[in-house]
Write a protein that holds these residues in place. Structure first.
Motif, PDB file in Angstrom:
ATOM      1  N   LEU A   2      -8.033   3.957   4.055  1.00 43.40           N
ATOM      2  CA  LEU A   2      -7.286   3.135   5.011  1.00 43.40           C
ATOM      3  C   LEU A   2      -7.739   3.391   6.441  1.00 43.40           C
ATOM      4  CD1 LEU A   2      -4.884   1.199   5.618  1.00 43.40           C
ATOM      5  CD2 LEU A   2      -3.468   3.247   5.785  1.00 43.40           C
TER       6      LEU A   2
ATOM      7  N   ILE B 259      -6.837  10.251  -6.078  1.00 44.40           N
ATOM      8  CA  ILE B 259      -6.689   8.875  -5.571  1.00 44.40           C
ATOM      9  C   ILE B 259      -5.667   8.847  -4.441  1.00 44.40           C
ATOM     10  CG2 ILE B 259      -5.876   6.556  -6.159  1.00 44.40           C
ATOM     11  CD1 ILE B 259      -7.104   6.999  -8.964  1.00 44.40           C
ATOM     12  N   VAL B 260      -4.554   9.560  -4.606  1.00 45.91           N
ATOM     13  CA  VAL B 260      -3.518   9.601  -3.564  1.00 45.91           C
ATOM     14  C   VAL B 260      -4.077  10.206  -2.277  1.00 45.91           C
ATOM     15  CG1 VAL B 260      -1.317  10.668  -2.914  1.00 45.91           C
ATOM     16  CG2 VAL B 260      -1.573   9.623  -5.160  1.00 45.91           C
TER      17      VAL B 260
ATOM     18  N   GLN C 285      -6.799   7.623  -0.723  1.00 43.05           N
ATOM     19  CA  GLN C 285      -6.294   6.341  -0.249  1.00 43.05           C
ATOM     20  C   GLN C 285      -6.074   6.297   1.274  1.00 43.05           C
ATOM     21  OE1 GLN C 285      -2.902   4.991  -2.488  1.00 43.05           O
ATOM     22  NE2 GLN C 285      -3.390   2.868  -2.102  1.00 43.05           N
TER      23      GLN C 285
ATOM     24  N   ASN D 191       0.826  -1.202   0.000  1.00 41.21           N
ATOM     25  CA  ASN D 191       0.000   0.000   0.000  1.00 41.21           C
ATOM     26  C   ASN D 191       0.864   1.259   0.000  1.00 41.21           C
ATOM     27  OD1 ASN D 191      -2.457   1.473   0.129  1.00 41.21           O
ATOM     28  ND2 ASN D 191      -2.157   1.737   2.326  1.00 41.21           N
TER      29      ASN D 191
ATOM     30  N   ASN E  42       2.552   1.581  -3.457  1.00 42.92           N
ATOM     31  CA  ASN E  42       1.578   2.029  -4.460  1.00 42.92           C
ATOM     32  C   ASN E  42       1.257   3.511  -4.301  1.00 42.92           C
ATOM     33  OD1 ASN E  42       1.210  -0.290  -5.972  1.00 42.92           O
ATOM     34  ND2 ASN E  42      -0.395  -1.082  -4.654  1.00 42.92           N
ATOM     35  N   THR E  43       1.124   3.972  -3.073  1.00 41.47           N
ATOM     36  CA  THR E  43       0.854   5.391  -2.839  1.00 41.47           C
ATOM     37  C   THR E  43       2.010   6.247  -3.350  1.00 41.47           C
ATOM     38  OG1 THR E  43      -0.498   4.838  -0.915  1.00 41.47           O
ATOM     39  CG2 THR E  43       0.268   7.101  -1.080  1.00 41.47           C
TER      40      THR E  43
END
Length: 133
Positions: A122, A114-115, A118, A85, A88-89
């Motif tokens: 979470l 999206i960033v 996210q 995760n 990917n971030t």
């Protein structure tokens, strides 16, 4: 009885995958739509097949079940998921910067959103899981 129904739902994926293939064969959609439907069919079939096999192995293979339910393996999967995760971030953030440098504003905005979303997802999921435990 409830658990059996939960496991049988994955067989619907086979049917959906077949329907998507039939749609591709018997309709006259543009080529890109057919490609998208083929990818979707492959994804649905793959996920369904993996879940059906996993459920069968959990039921019939004692060694497999022990390995899946082993606390050490669960902890490794959780840590691997957390690291993935974060990576990917970072990659999404880097992609946002690259898009901004190339002048692609709309893709940069989409990935930037999206960033930002996210970590919110979470935190929300973590809070929900914490309440369940």
């Amino acid at each position: 009885m409830k658990m059996k129904n939960k496991n049988q739902i994955w067989y619907i994926g086979y049917i959906i995958s077949l329907l998507l293939v039939l749609i591709i064969l018997f309709t006259d959609f543009p080529k890109m739509v057919d490609v998208g439907l083929a990818v979707l069919s492959s994804v649905v079939f793959s996920v369904s097949h993996v879940q059906v096999l996993h459920n069968k192995m959990m039921k019939n293979d004692a060694d497999y079940k022990i390995n899946v339910m082993d606390e050490r393996n669960i902890m490794i999967k959780e840590k691997a998921g957390n690291v993935t995760n974060m990576v990917n971030t970072m990659l999404l953030g880097l992609t946002t910067v690259v898009f901004i440098c190339l002048g692609y504003v709309i893709p940069a905005i989409v990935i930037g959103v999206i960033v930002v979303i996210q970590p919110i997802i979470l935190i929300t999921i973590s809070n929900m899981l914490e309440k369940q435990m």
